[in-house]
Design a protein around this motif. Structure first.
Motif, PDB file in Angstrom:
ATOM      1  N   PHE A  26       9.072   7.236   0.885  1.00 61.05           N
ATOM      2  CA  PHE A  26       8.446   6.041   1.446  1.00 61.05           C
ATOM      3  C   PHE A  26       8.321   6.180   2.958  1.00 61.05           C
ATOM      4  O   PHE A  26       7.282   5.834   3.543  1.00 61.05           O
ATOM      5  N   ASN A  27       9.351   6.713   3.595  1.00 58.26           N
ATOM      6  CA  ASN A  27       9.332   6.901   5.050  1.00 58.26           C
ATOM      7  C   ASN A  27       8.202   7.843   5.465  1.00 58.26           C
ATOM      8  O   ASN A  27       7.505   7.612   6.465  1.00 58.26           O
ATOM      9  N   GLU A  28       8.007   8.911   4.693  1.00 60.41           N
ATOM     10  CA  GLU A  28       6.926   9.849   5.009  1.00 60.41           C
ATOM     11  C   GLU A  28       5.549   9.197   4.856  1.00 60.41           C
ATOM     12  O   GLU A  28       4.638   9.457   5.641  1.00 60.41           O
ATOM     13  N   VAL A  29       5.405   8.354   3.842  1.00 63.14           N
ATOM     14  CA  VAL A  29       4.141   7.646   3.658  1.00 63.14           C
ATOM     15  C   VAL A  29       3.882   6.724   4.840  1.00 63.14           C
ATOM     16  O   VAL A  29       2.747   6.653   5.362  1.00 63.14           O
ATOM     17  N   ILE A  30       4.909   6.004   5.286  1.00 64.15           N
ATOM     18  CA  ILE A  30       4.764   5.113   6.445  1.00 64.15           C
ATOM     19  C   ILE A  30       4.329   5.903   7.676  1.00 64.15           C
ATOM     20  O   ILE A  30       3.425   5.484   8.425  1.00 64.15           O
ATOM     21  N   LYS A  31       4.929   7.050   7.888  1.00 70.78           N
ATOM     22  CA  LYS A  31       4.567   7.873   9.044  1.00 70.78           C
ATOM     23  C   LYS A  31       3.112   8.343   8.952  1.00 70.78           C
ATOM     24  O   LYS A  31       2.392   8.386   9.956  1.00 70.78           O
ATOM     25  N   ARG A  32       2.663   8.685   7.741  1.00 71.20           N
ATOM     26  CA  ARG A  32       1.262   9.086   7.561  1.00 71.20           C
ATOM     27  C   ARG A  32       0.327   7.908   7.829  1.00 71.20           C
ATOM     28  O   ARG A  32      -0.717   8.068   8.471  1.00 71.20           O
ATOM     29  N   MET A  33       0.704   6.735   7.345  1.00 72.95           N
ATOM     30  CA  MET A  33      -0.128   5.553   7.572  1.00 72.95           C
ATOM     31  C   MET A  33      -0.218   5.218   9.063  1.00 72.95           C
ATOM     32  O   MET A  33      -1.267   4.795   9.554  1.00 72.95           O
ATOM     33  N   GLN A  34       0.878   5.427   9.783  1.00 77.28           N
ATOM     34  CA  GLN A  34       0.855   5.213  11.238  1.00 77.28           C
ATOM     35  C   GLN A  34      -0.057   6.227  11.918  1.00 77.28           C
ATOM     36  O   GLN A  34      -0.860   5.878  12.789  1.00 77.28           O
TER      37      GLN A  34
ATOM     38  N   GLU B 172       0.818  -1.207   0.000  1.00 76.43           N
ATOM     39  CA  GLU B 172       0.000   0.000   0.000  1.00 76.43           C
ATOM     40  C   GLU B 172       0.857   1.264   0.000  1.00 76.43           C
ATOM     41  O   GLU B 172       0.552   2.229  -0.712  1.00 76.43           O
ATOM     42  N   ALA B 173       1.941   1.260   0.787  1.00 77.07           N
ATOM     43  CA  ALA B 173       2.827   2.435   0.819  1.00 77.07           C
ATOM     44  C   ALA B 173       3.447   2.679  -0.557  1.00 77.07           C
ATOM     45  O   ALA B 173       3.541   3.829  -1.020  1.00 77.07           O
ATOM     46  N   LEU B 174       3.861   1.619  -1.234  1.00 74.39           N
ATOM     47  CA  LEU B 174       4.420   1.764  -2.580  1.00 74.39           C
ATOM     48  C   LEU B 174       3.365   2.265  -3.558  1.00 74.39           C
ATOM     49  O   LEU B 174       3.645   3.117  -4.409  1.00 74.39           O
ATOM     50  N   GLU B 175       2.149   1.745  -3.439  1.00 75.59           N
ATOM     51  CA  GLU B 175       1.066   2.203  -4.321  1.00 75.59           C
ATOM     52  C   GLU B 175       0.788   3.689  -4.139  1.00 75.59           C
ATOM     53  O   GLU B 175       0.509   4.395  -5.103  1.00 75.59           O
ATOM     54  N   ARG B 176       0.854   4.163  -2.884  1.00 76.96           N
ATOM     55  CA  ARG B 176       0.633   5.590  -2.639  1.00 76.96           C
ATOM     56  C   ARG B 176       1.692   6.449  -3.311  1.00 76.96           C
ATOM     57  O   ARG B 176       1.456   7.616  -3.612  1.00 76.96           O
TER      58      ARG B 176
ATOM     59  N   ALA C  81      22.370  -2.378   0.173  1.00 72.75           N
ATOM     60  CA  ALA C  81      20.983  -1.913   0.127  1.00 72.75           C
ATOM     61  C   ALA C  81      20.820  -0.658   0.978  1.00 72.75           C
ATOM     62  O   ALA C  81      21.554  -0.449   1.945  1.00 72.75           O
ATOM     63  N   ALA C  82      19.864   0.163   0.593  1.00 71.97           N
ATOM     64  CA  ALA C  82      19.539   1.379   1.350  1.00 71.97           C
ATOM     65  C   ALA C  82      18.184   1.195   2.013  1.00 71.97           C
ATOM     66  O   ALA C  82      17.388   0.338   1.610  1.00 71.97           O
ATOM     67  N   THR C  83      17.922   2.008   3.043  1.00 65.65           N
ATOM     68  CA  THR C  83      16.634   1.899   3.720  1.00 65.65           C
ATOM     69  C   THR C  83      16.169   3.272   4.185  1.00 65.65           C
ATOM     70  O   THR C  83      16.808   4.289   3.910  1.00 65.65           O
ATOM     71  N   HIS C  84      15.047   3.307   4.893  1.00 62.76           N
ATOM     72  CA  HIS C  84      14.440   4.541   5.370  1.00 62.76           C
ATOM     73  C   HIS C  84      14.687   4.672   6.872  1.00 62.76           C
ATOM     74  O   HIS C  84      15.151   3.730   7.530  1.00 62.76           O
ATOM     75  N   ASP C  85      14.335   5.814   7.437  1.00 63.00           N
ATOM     76  CA  ASP C  85      14.708   6.110   8.828  1.00 63.00           C
ATOM     77  C   ASP C  85      13.894   5.341   9.860  1.00 63.00           C
ATOM     78  O   ASP C  85      14.446   4.822  10.837  1.00 63.00           O
TER      79      ASP C  85
ATOM     80  N   LEU D 204      14.194  -2.632   2.507  1.00 66.22           N
ATOM     81  CA  LEU D 204      15.550  -2.413   2.007  1.00 66.22           C
ATOM     82  C   LEU D 204      15.544  -2.536   0.491  1.00 66.22           C
ATOM     83  O   LEU D 204      15.021  -3.524  -0.049  1.00 66.22           O
ATOM     84  N   ILE D 205      16.110  -1.547  -0.193  1.00 69.71           N
ATOM     85  CA  ILE D 205      16.146  -1.538  -1.658  1.00 69.71           C
ATOM     86  C   ILE D 205      17.605  -1.506  -2.119  1.00 69.71           C
ATOM     87  O   ILE D 205      18.421  -0.755  -1.573  1.00 69.71           O
ATOM     88  N   SER D 206      17.908  -2.324  -3.102  1.00 69.07           N
ATOM     89  CA  SER D 206      19.258  -2.374  -3.658  1.00 69.07           C
ATOM     90  C   SER D 206      19.740  -0.978  -4.034  1.00 69.07           C
ATOM     91  O   SER D 206      18.999  -0.185  -4.626  1.00 69.07           O
ATOM     92  N   ARG D 207      20.983  -0.676  -3.700  1.00 71.99           N
ATOM     93  CA  ARG D 207      21.546   0.636  -4.039  1.00 71.99           C
ATOM     94  C   ARG D 207      21.657   0.835  -5.547  1.00 71.99           C
ATOM     95  O   ARG D 207      21.797   1.963  -6.023  1.00 71.99           O
ATOM     96  N   ALA D 208      21.608  -0.260  -6.306  1.00 71.12           N
ATOM     97  CA  ALA D 208      21.656  -0.161  -7.770  1.00 71.12           C
ATOM     98  C   ALA D 208      20.293   0.133  -8.373  1.00 71.12           C
ATOM     99  O   ALA D 208      20.187   0.410  -9.571  1.00 71.12           O
ATOM    100  N   CYS D 209      19.232   0.091  -7.575  1.00 71.46           N
ATOM    101  CA  CYS D 209      17.870   0.297  -8.081  1.00 71.46           C
ATOM    102  C   CYS D 209      17.500   1.777  -7.995  1.00 71.46           C
ATOM    103  O   CYS D 209      17.672   2.400  -6.938  1.00 71.46           O
ATOM    104  N   PRO D 210      16.966   2.369  -9.064  1.00 70.04           N
ATOM    105  CA  PRO D 210      16.568   3.790  -9.019  1.00 70.04           C
ATOM    106  C   PRO D 210      15.552   4.105  -7.930  1.00 70.04           C
ATOM    107  O   PRO D 210      15.511   5.221  -7.424  1.00 70.04           O
ATOM    108  N   CYS D 211      14.735   3.120  -7.547  1.00 68.72           N
ATOM    109  CA  CYS D 211      13.714   3.363  -6.525  1.00 68.72           C
ATOM    110  C   CYS D 211      14.312   3.641  -5.149  1.00 68.72           C
ATOM    111  O   CYS D 211      13.613   4.135  -4.260  1.00 68.72           O
ATOM    112  N   ALA D 212      15.593   3.340  -4.973  1.00 67.34           N
ATOM    113  CA  ALA D 212      16.229   3.625  -3.679  1.00 67.34           C
ATOM    114  C   ALA D 212      16.186   5.115  -3.364  1.00 67.34           C
ATOM    115  O   ALA D 212      16.156   5.507  -2.189  1.00 67.34           O
TER     116      ALA D 212
END
Length: 267
Positions: A243-251, A68-72, A111-115, A229-237
């Motif tokens: 994505f982190n902001e969406v998660i915070k809104r969903m919370q 759902e977060a990705l869809e948003r 891989a990279a991630t969010h806060d 976690l998203i691969s550092r080679a992937c543009p979506c990283a």
């Protein structure tokens, strides 16, 4: 003669311009197609986090939250299941884009991630009902106590939390290639304790037919923070801060609690 030469030159220039325009259009189309590729997420089959039901439909609350977060964000995703160690290797080697797990120093190399974690998984200590040190196990207050009691921990291969907090302390650990076999190993006294999340543990314990031989203690250890976690080679990283902001809104909306509640009630 001179006019003929100009016409030939003009014709060649026109063809060259047309060729260049076509090449540019193909490049734009190709880049658009790449941008439109779905995020390839890999996961281990592990109810109630992520699994497919009898109709082959993805379900599980980790899946529901992240999908759902990705869809948003307008990001499509595909989900394929592998053993957990294989999932990590696929992301590390660039053959898959993303996975859901606990960030570790080793994983954050590739891989990279969010806060902020989207879920904290509380861990409990399990043992056997006839363990000779049952009273001491029930009195555990920290990982130091596990070390002091010289207990052997049973876990699954690729458990980063166990590697970071248990194995690194010199505590003996036996790994199972499959999570469901952890409980068979524990019931058959291949180790002294398992440290897992009760909501997911009990269905596997019951399915393995060992519910009468295993006890969940009241001992709670550190919570595991789960992230995408998203691969550092992937543009979506690059979109992980969004994505982190969406998660915070969903919370804040209570949406994540609603999703988890569906599965907790079912359990």
């Amino acid at each position: 003669m001179f006019h003929y030469f100009l016409r030939r030159l003009s014709g060649r220039a026109g063809r060259m311009r047309a060729t260049l325009c076509l090449a540019a259009a193909l490049l734009v189309f190709a880049s658009g197609a790449l941008a439109a590729e779905p995020l390839k997420v890999v996961y281990p089959d592990y109810w109630p986090f992520f699994t497919r039901n009898d109709q082959g439909v993805m379900t599980g609350f980790f899946y529901d939250i992240v999908h759902e977060a990705l869809e948003r964000l307008g990001i499509e995703s595909t989900w394929r299941t592998y053993p957990w160690s294989r999932c990590q290797a696929l992301v590390r080697d660039g053959e898959a884009d993303a996975m859901i797990t606990v960030p570790t120093a080793e994983r954050l190399v590739y891989a990279a991630t969010h806060d902020d974690p989207f879920y904290l998984k509380q861990l409990k200590v399990f043992t056997t009902v006839d363990h000779p040190k049952l009273a001491e196990i029930r009195a555990i207050r920290s990982i130091d106590d596990i070390h002091r009691l010289a207990l052997v921990v049973v876990t699954y291969h690729g458990n980063g939390w166990n590697d970071k907090y248990i194995r690194s302390r010199g505590i003996k650990t036996y790994d199972s290639p499959l999570l469901k076999n952890v409980w068979l190993m524990l019931a058959n006294h291949r180790g002294d304790i398992a440290i897992e999340w009760p909501l997911a543990a009990w269905p596997l314990i019951k399915d393995g037919g060992v519910a009468g031989r295993i006890v969940e203690t009241d001992v709670s250890l550190e919570a595991m923070p789960f992230h995408l976690l998203i691969s550092r080679a992937c543009p979506c990283a690059d979109l992980l801060p969004e994505f982190n902001e969406v998660i915070k809104r969903m919370q804040a909306e209570g949406r994540i609690d609603d999703i988890i509640g569906k599965y907790v009630v079912r359990q």
